[in-house]
Design a protein around this motif. Sequence first.
Motif, PDB file in Angstrom:
ATOM      1  N   LYS A 197       2.185  22.406  18.919  1.00 21.18           N
ATOM      2  CA  LYS A 197       1.015  21.558  18.517  1.00 21.18           C
ATOM      3  C   LYS A 197       0.174  21.501  19.946  1.00 21.18           C
ATOM      4  O   LYS A 197       0.531  20.918  20.755  1.00 21.18           O
ATOM      5  N   ILE A 198      -1.159  21.618  19.649  1.00 25.81           N
ATOM      6  CA  ILE A 198      -2.025  21.912  20.813  1.00 25.81           C
ATOM      7  C   ILE A 198      -3.339  21.237  20.531  1.00 25.81           C
ATOM      8  O   ILE A 198      -3.688  21.275  19.261  1.00 25.81           O
ATOM      9  N   THR A 199      -3.793  20.525  21.255  1.00 25.64           N
ATOM     10  CA  THR A 199      -5.279  20.038  21.162  1.00 25.64           C
ATOM     11  C   THR A 199      -6.140  20.551  22.121  1.00 25.64           C
ATOM     12  O   THR A 199      -5.714  20.598  23.498  1.00 25.64           O
ATOM     13  N   ALA A 200      -7.482  20.718  21.958  1.00 25.32           N
ATOM     14  CA  ALA A 200      -8.337  21.104  22.950  1.00 25.32           C
ATOM     15  C   ALA A 200      -9.918  20.707  22.524  1.00 25.32           C
ATOM     16  O   ALA A 200     -10.024  20.260  21.302  1.00 25.32           O
ATOM     17  N   GLU A 240     -12.745  26.693  20.753  1.00 26.70           N
ATOM     18  CA  GLU A 240     -13.247  27.751  20.052  1.00 26.70           C
ATOM     19  C   GLU A 240     -13.519  29.203  20.729  1.00 26.70           C
ATOM     20  O   GLU A 240     -13.141  30.217  20.265  1.00 26.70           O
ATOM     21  N   SER A 241     -14.262  29.014  21.925  1.00 27.90           N
ATOM     22  CA  SER A 241     -14.594  29.988  22.549  1.00 27.90           C
ATOM     23  C   SER A 241     -13.625  30.541  23.687  1.00 27.90           C
ATOM     24  O   SER A 241     -13.633  31.786  23.808  1.00 27.90           O
ATOM     25  N   HIS A 242     -12.782  29.766  24.122  1.00 30.09           N
ATOM     26  CA  HIS A 242     -12.120  30.203  25.166  1.00 30.09           C
ATOM     27  C   HIS A 242     -10.189  29.982  25.067  1.00 30.09           C
ATOM     28  O   HIS A 242      -9.649  30.952  25.354  1.00 30.09           O
ATOM     29  N   ILE A 243     -10.147  29.033  24.306  1.00 24.50           N
ATOM     30  CA  ILE A 243      -8.446  28.709  24.211  1.00 24.50           C
ATOM     31  C   ILE A 243      -7.902  29.358  23.025  1.00 24.50           C
ATOM     32  O   ILE A 243      -7.028  30.184  23.004  1.00 24.50           O
ATOM     33  N   MET A 244      -8.748  29.485  21.672  1.00 22.56           N
ATOM     34  CA  MET A 244      -8.174  30.285  20.716  1.00 22.56           C
ATOM     35  C   MET A 244      -8.002  31.546  20.689  1.00 22.56           C
ATOM     36  O   MET A 244      -6.810  32.071  20.282  1.00 22.56           O
ATOM     37  N   PRO A 245      -8.920  32.343  21.510  1.00 28.67           N
ATOM     38  CA  PRO A 245      -8.583  33.646  21.791  1.00 28.67           C
ATOM     39  C   PRO A 245      -7.243  34.058  22.498  1.00 28.67           C
ATOM     40  O   PRO A 245      -6.398  34.816  22.401  1.00 28.67           O
ATOM     41  N   LEU A 246      -6.928  33.033  23.466  1.00 29.12           N
ATOM     42  CA  LEU A 246      -5.882  33.205  24.302  1.00 29.12           C
ATOM     43  C   LEU A 246      -4.487  33.023  23.334  1.00 29.12           C
ATOM     44  O   LEU A 246      -3.490  33.545  23.678  1.00 29.12           O
ATOM     45  N   LEU A 247      -4.581  31.924  22.568  1.00 30.13           N
ATOM     46  CA  LEU A 247      -3.668  31.519  21.736  1.00 30.13           C
ATOM     47  C   LEU A 247      -3.191  32.677  20.653  1.00 30.13           C
ATOM     48  O   LEU A 247      -2.078  32.921  20.619  1.00 30.13           O
ATOM     49  N   THR A 248      -4.111  33.155  20.407  1.00 32.62           N
ATOM     50  CA  THR A 248      -3.945  34.198  19.393  1.00 32.62           C
ATOM     51  C   THR A 248      -3.136  35.440  20.118  1.00 32.62           C
ATOM     52  O   THR A 248      -2.317  36.283  19.475  1.00 32.62           O
ATOM     53  N   GLU A 249      -3.702  35.574  21.293  1.00 36.60           N
ATOM     54  CA  GLU A 249      -2.860  36.700  22.080  1.00 36.60           C
ATOM     55  C   GLU A 249      -1.399  36.372  22.227  1.00 36.60           C
ATOM     56  O   GLU A 249      -0.470  37.195  22.352  1.00 36.60           O
ATOM     57  N   PHE A 250      -1.217  34.760  22.526  1.00 29.85           N
ATOM     58  CA  PHE A 250       0.128  34.427  22.700  1.00 29.85           C
ATOM     59  C   PHE A 250       0.932  34.549  21.603  1.00 29.85           C
ATOM     60  O   PHE A 250       2.081  34.941  21.519  1.00 29.85           O
ATOM     61  N   LEU A 251       0.205  34.356  20.274  1.00 28.52           N
ATOM     62  CA  LEU A 251       1.024  34.527  19.128  1.00 28.52           C
ATOM     63  C   LEU A 251       1.346  35.684  18.889  1.00 28.52           C
ATOM     64  O   LEU A 251       2.614  36.245  18.273  1.00 28.52           O
ATOM     65  N   ALA A 287       2.211  37.969  21.007  1.00 28.58           N
ATOM     66  CA  ALA A 287       3.320  38.230  22.026  1.00 28.58           C
ATOM     67  C   ALA A 287       4.559  37.725  21.461  1.00 28.58           C
ATOM     68  O   ALA A 287       5.712  38.287  21.598  1.00 28.58           O
ATOM     69  N   TYR A 288       4.637  36.767  20.811  1.00 23.89           N
ATOM     70  CA  TYR A 288       5.951  35.985  20.470  1.00 23.89           C
ATOM     71  C   TYR A 288       5.470  35.576  18.788  1.00 23.89           C
ATOM     72  O   TYR A 288       5.166  34.615  18.451  1.00 23.89           O
ATOM     73  N   PRO A 289       5.909  36.554  17.848  1.00 23.45           N
ATOM     74  CA  PRO A 289       5.605  36.288  16.703  1.00 23.45           C
ATOM     75  C   PRO A 289       6.439  35.238  15.920  1.00 23.45           C
ATOM     76  O   PRO A 289       6.150  35.040  15.022  1.00 23.45           O
ATOM     77  N   LYS A 290       7.565  34.792  16.465  1.00 19.85           N
ATOM     78  CA  LYS A 290       8.065  33.514  15.796  1.00 19.85           C
ATOM     79  C   LYS A 290       7.649  32.219  16.285  1.00 19.85           C
ATOM     80  O   LYS A 290       8.313  31.181  15.996  1.00 19.85           O
ATOM     81  N   VAL A 291       6.624  32.120  16.989  1.00 24.01           N
ATOM     82  CA  VAL A 291       6.029  31.018  17.436  1.00 24.01           C
ATOM     83  C   VAL A 291       4.696  30.553  16.254  1.00 24.01           C
ATOM     84  O   VAL A 291       4.202  31.546  15.763  1.00 24.01           O
ATOM     85  N   GLU A 292       4.893  29.408  15.853  1.00 20.69           N
ATOM     86  CA  GLU A 292       3.458  28.936  14.965  1.00 20.69           C
ATOM     87  C   GLU A 292       2.847  28.058  15.786  1.00 20.69           C
ATOM     88  O   GLU A 292       3.036  27.382  16.773  1.00 20.69           O
ATOM     89  N   LEU A 293       1.468  28.001  15.111  1.00 21.05           N
ATOM     90  CA  LEU A 293       0.472  26.901  15.962  1.00 21.05           C
ATOM     91  C   LEU A 293      -0.207  26.176  15.068  1.00 21.05           C
ATOM     92  O   LEU A 293      -0.540  26.402  13.854  1.00 21.05           O
ATOM     93  N   ASP A 294      -0.431  24.880  15.586  1.00 18.31           N
ATOM     94  CA  ASP A 294      -1.133  23.884  14.953  1.00 18.31           C
ATOM     95  C   ASP A 294      -2.128  23.379  15.990  1.00 18.31           C
ATOM     96  O   ASP A 294      -1.632  22.685  16.842  1.00 18.31           O
ATOM     97  N   LEU A 295      -3.523  23.969  15.828  1.00 15.76           N
ATOM     98  CA  LEU A 295      -4.585  23.562  17.020  1.00 15.76           C
ATOM     99  C   LEU A 295      -5.499  22.718  16.501  1.00 15.76           C
ATOM    100  O   LEU A 295      -6.099  22.721  15.430  1.00 15.76           O
ATOM    101  N   ASN A 296      -5.680  21.398  17.056  1.00 15.56           N
ATOM    102  CA  ASN A 296      -6.500  20.424  16.749  1.00 15.56           C
ATOM    103  C   ASN A 296      -7.724  20.477  17.781  1.00 15.56           C
ATOM    104  O   ASN A 296      -7.388  20.139  18.859  1.00 15.56           O
ATOM    105  N   LEU A 297      -8.744  20.844  17.268  1.00 17.29           N
ATOM    106  CA  LEU A 297      -9.881  20.789  18.063  1.00 17.29           C
ATOM    107  C   LEU A 297     -10.787  19.728  17.970  1.00 17.29           C
ATOM    108  O   LEU A 297     -11.385  19.412  16.605  1.00 17.29           O
ATOM    109  N   THR A 298     -10.860  18.921  18.973  1.00 16.92           N
ATOM    110  CA  THR A 298     -11.544  17.631  18.934  1.00 16.92           C
ATOM    111  C   THR A 298     -11.761  17.137  20.445  1.00 16.92           C
ATOM    112  O   THR A 298     -11.273  17.442  21.078  1.00 16.92           O
TER     113      THR A 298
END
Length: 295
Positions: free
Chosen positions: A95-98, A104-115, A117-128
Amino acid sequence: MANWEGVSEFVAVVDTNSFTQAAQKLKTSVAQVSRRVANLEDRLAVKLLVRTTRKISVTEAGQTYYLHCKGLVEGLENAELAVTKIQSEPKGLLKITAPVAYGESHIMPLLTEFLTAYPKVELDLNLTNNKIDLIESGIDVAIRLGRLEDSSLIAKRLATRQLYVCATPEYFEKHGVPQTLSELSNHNCLVGSSHYWRFKQDRQDKAIRVSGRIHCNSGFALLDAATKNLGLIQLPDYYVNPLLKSGELVEVLSDYREESEGIWALYPNNRNLSHKVRLLIDFLAQKMAETTPLS
């Protein structure tokens, strides 16, 4: 192991300021924690804690012992954690917030790259852009920009950002180029979430109140208005760098430019930080350092 007995319990009590919470953290009983701390005090022949019905106080000797032992306990935990995780694959929910635009422009692209690399990790991203209580909301990591408020959270600097004041050459041809901070009052300043712009003058931080025809909490909206010759903006480098390089925007007041500030990963003060959270923070630090080195 006799000399080690009671040390983990003592450190946990000081960390939590509670025998009950220390027992919960160590997954043992309050009686066991109390007994081991008492045995430790007997072995050292010194009082480490003063216990009353209302509170726990650390003695001077206890504080000295705690400062020496805390690093040892954490070192042992990290060593055991490293061994058990050599063959483990991170999994589960992160669970991440940014902030909205930067997320949108910088963190999410890195998170998709992380996901990827690690396919068993799930993401809940709260942009606020609102500050969220990480512990209450169960957030693992918060990305924060700029100056941090004092808190009990751990902060790791991932990269830096720089604020620039700029406008189009066409705007300056029509309205002139400000040479001093006082001249900003003669210009149409496109205002974001704060009516104050930040500068450095005579080695001192200086906040200048600005005003203009547009007040908007979107950096991209202000950038668009500036490119259409509507006024000056003060925005971080990741908004304006391409346009400064192309000449579509021109920086002014560079002598008053504030020092670069941090882009941070914040997380709760938890000695047992999960494997996937540690991996994510290290991943973000490495990737962001490649594009925006620390200064």
